[in-house]
Design a protein around this motif. Structure first.
Motif, PDB file in Angstrom:
ATOM      1  N   THR A   1       0.826  -1.210   0.000  1.00 51.60           N
ATOM      2  CA  THR A   1       0.000   0.000   0.000  1.00 51.60           C
ATOM      3  C   THR A   1       0.860   1.259   0.000  1.00 51.60           C
ATOM      4  OG1 THR A   1      -1.663  -1.232   1.258  1.00 51.60           O
ATOM      5  CG2 THR A   1      -1.936   1.151   1.144  1.00 51.60           C
ATOM      6  N   GLN A   2       1.962   1.228   0.727  1.00 54.64           N
ATOM      7  CA  GLN A   2       2.871   2.374   0.768  1.00 54.64           C
ATOM      8  C   GLN A   2       3.418   2.685  -0.623  1.00 54.64           C
ATOM      9  OE1 GLN A   2       4.106   4.335   3.392  1.00 54.64           O
ATOM     10  NE2 GLN A   2       2.750   3.427   4.929  1.00 54.64           N
ATOM     11  N   ALA A   3       3.608   1.670  -1.437  1.00 55.07           N
ATOM     12  CA  ALA A   3       4.087   1.883  -2.804  1.00 55.07           C
ATOM     13  C   ALA A   3       2.936   2.182  -3.765  1.00 55.07           C
ATOM     14  CB  ALA A   3       4.862   0.655  -3.287  1.00 55.07           C
ATOM     15  N   TYR A   4       1.767   1.600  -3.478  1.00 53.88           N
ATOM     16  CA  TYR A   4       0.606   1.732  -4.361  1.00 53.88           C
ATOM     17  C   TYR A   4       0.096   3.171  -4.426  1.00 53.88           C
ATOM     18  CZ  TYR A   4      -4.203   0.889  -6.040  1.00 53.88           C
ATOM     19  OH  TYR A   4      -5.399   0.922  -6.737  1.00 53.88           O
ATOM     20  N   VAL A   5       0.010   3.827  -3.275  1.00 53.07           N
ATOM     21  CA  VAL A   5      -0.565   5.177  -3.234  1.00 53.07           C
ATOM     22  C   VAL A   5       0.221   6.164  -4.096  1.00 53.07           C
ATOM     23  CG1 VAL A   5      -1.131   7.145  -1.759  1.00 53.07           C
ATOM     24  CG2 VAL A   5      -1.718   4.817  -1.026  1.00 53.07           C
ATOM     25  N   PRO A   6       1.547   6.293  -3.925  1.00 57.02           N
ATOM     26  CA  PRO A   6       2.265   7.239  -4.797  1.00 57.02           C
ATOM     27  C   PRO A   6       2.239   6.840  -6.264  1.00 57.02           C
ATOM     28  CG  PRO A   6       3.800   5.992  -3.433  1.00 57.02           C
ATOM     29  CD  PRO A   6       2.430   5.728  -2.898  1.00 57.02           C
ATOM     30  N   ARG A   7       2.143   5.550  -6.536  1.00 59.64           N
ATOM     31  CA  ARG A   7       2.067   5.108  -7.937  1.00 59.64           C
ATOM     32  C   ARG A   7       0.772   5.583  -8.579  1.00 59.64           C
ATOM     33  NH1 ARG A   7       3.629   1.762 -11.959  1.00 59.64           N
ATOM     34  NH2 ARG A   7       2.101   0.365 -12.905  1.00 59.64           N
ATOM     35  N   VAL A   8      -0.350   5.410  -7.897  1.00 58.03           N
ATOM     36  CA  VAL A   8      -1.627   5.867  -8.431  1.00 58.03           C
ATOM     37  C   VAL A   8      -1.643   7.394  -8.542  1.00 58.03           C
ATOM     38  CG1 VAL A   8      -4.121   6.012  -8.018  1.00 58.03           C
ATOM     39  CG2 VAL A   8      -2.919   3.861  -7.613  1.00 58.03           C
ATOM     40  N   LEU A   9      -1.110   8.075  -7.533  1.00 60.30           N
ATOM     41  CA  LEU A   9      -1.062   9.536  -7.583  1.00 60.30           C
ATOM     42  C   LEU A   9      -0.207  10.029  -8.749  1.00 60.30           C
ATOM     43  CD1 LEU A   9      -0.761  10.411  -3.790  1.00 60.30           C
ATOM     44  CD2 LEU A   9      -2.736  10.800  -5.285  1.00 60.30           C
ATOM     45  N   ALA A  10       0.867   9.304  -9.048  1.00 61.78           N
ATOM     46  CA  ALA A  10       1.712   9.683 -10.184  1.00 61.78           C
ATOM     47  C   ALA A  10       0.956   9.509 -11.496  1.00 61.78           C
ATOM     48  CB  ALA A  10       2.989   8.850 -10.189  1.00 61.78           C
ATOM     49  N   PHE A  11       0.248   8.388 -11.630  1.00 58.94           N
ATOM     50  CA  PHE A  11      -0.591   8.193 -12.812  1.00 58.94           C
ATOM     51  C   PHE A  11      -1.643   9.303 -12.893  1.00 58.94           C
ATOM     52  CE2 PHE A  11       0.491   3.505 -12.809  1.00 58.94           C
ATOM     53  CZ  PHE A  11       1.053   3.505 -14.073  1.00 58.94           C
ATOM     54  N   TYR A  12      -2.256   9.607 -11.769  1.00 62.24           N
ATOM     55  CA  TYR A  12      -3.300  10.632 -11.710  1.00 62.24           C
ATOM     56  C   TYR A  12      -2.766  11.976 -12.216  1.00 62.24           C
ATOM     57  CZ  TYR A  12      -6.731  13.770  -9.492  1.00 62.24           C
ATOM     58  OH  TYR A  12      -7.669  14.742  -9.245  1.00 62.24           O
ATOM     59  N   GLN A  13      -1.587  12.355 -11.751  1.00 66.85           N
ATOM     60  CA  GLN A  13      -1.006  13.621 -12.186  1.00 66.85           C
ATOM     61  C   GLN A  13      -0.695  13.611 -13.672  1.00 66.85           C
ATOM     62  OE1 GLN A  13      -0.768  16.258  -9.930  1.00 66.85           O
ATOM     63  NE2 GLN A  13      -0.602  17.319 -11.897  1.00 66.85           N
ATOM     64  N   HIS A  14      -0.219  12.478 -14.174  1.00 66.97           N
ATOM     65  CA  HIS A  14       0.083  12.371 -15.602  1.00 66.97           C
ATOM     66  C   HIS A  14      -1.192  12.519 -16.436  1.00 66.97           C
ATOM     67  CE1 HIS A  14       4.366  11.288 -16.315  1.00 66.97           C
ATOM     68  NE2 HIS A  14       4.320  11.059 -15.018  1.00 66.97           N
TER      69      HIS A  14
END
Length: 232
Positions: free
Chosen positions: A181-194
């Motif tokens: 989960t600690q890795a999942y959240v920033p990954r989704v947020l990065a996709f979201y920003q893109h």
């Protein structure tokens, strides 16, 4: 247990594997009907009759299906509008969960584009989680629910999508201390920003999250969860 002729069983297994690319389970009921499924959902009557290999997560998620992503955008926009969720967020979750592979199945039984577990799918009215339309609708409804539950906190809603609401609450309304989960959240947020910026999400190469989807099929199709065959 009565046996199915090898040629018939092979034909059915090949057809099921090509659509969902998952292990195949079977059992024969009291009427002599053989039930085949790729999602036994904890039913102890099923036993595995064919195992299919899973592609490493890093490889599967790094190779986005560009055609599928474009084809699903009308479904994404429709669901996003219906539930008041940003289309960029829906796309971000799909990118992290399945890489736009509608046939993705995780070891925990999560299914489809937004990796819905059976209980969540049923809760949000999804009858066929392999259906892109139903999956996106149900997953977006779930995202909307989580955003309301956590007062619009995007990080907590995303964490809850991965680990569950209770895990977030038990962590004191913080991201749970799970490596995934600690890795999942920033990954989704990065996709979201893109997606918000209109840049290519393929630039994000870090791989994490719960599902182990298989390569996206050449043609987009839905896959039935259950096949029944009568013995000759």
């Amino acid at each position: 247990m009565k046996k199915i002729p090898f040629s018939l069983l092979g034909l059915l297994l090949c057809g099921c594997a090509s659509a969902a690319q998952a292990n195949i389970y079977a059992y024969t009921d009291s009427h002599g009907v053989v039930h085949l499924t790729n999602v036994p959902a904890g039913n102890s009557q099923y036993h595995m009759v064919m195992r299919t290999p899973k592609m490493p997560v890093a490889v599967a998620r790094a190779d986005f299906n560009q055609v599928a992503r474009q084809q699903y955008q009308s479904l994404v926009r429709s669901a996003a509008s219906r539930y008041g969720v940003s289309p960029a967020l829906v796309n971000a979750v799909i990118s992290a969960e399945s890489g736009y592979n509608a046939g993705a199945v995780s070891p925990k039984g999560a299914i489809g584009l937004m990796q819905l577990i059976p209980a969540t799918a049923a809760r949000f009215g999804v009858a066929n989680a392999f259906s892109p339309a139903e999956n996106i609708n149900g997953g977006t409804a779930y995202l909307a629910y989580l955003l309301r539950k956590f007062s619009g906190d995007l990080r907590l809603a995303i964490a809850a999508y991965n680990a569950g609401s209770n895990a977030v609450i038990q962590a004191g309304y913080h991201i749970p201390p799970f490596a995934e989960t600690q890795a999942y959240v920033p990954r989704v947020l990065a996709f979201y920003q893109h997606y918000l910026n209109g840049t290519a999400p393929e630039q994000i190469t870090a791989v994490t999250a719960k599902a182990s989807p298989l390569p996206a099929p050449a043609a987009i199709s839905t896959s039935p969860q259950l096949i029944q065959v009568s013995n000759p």
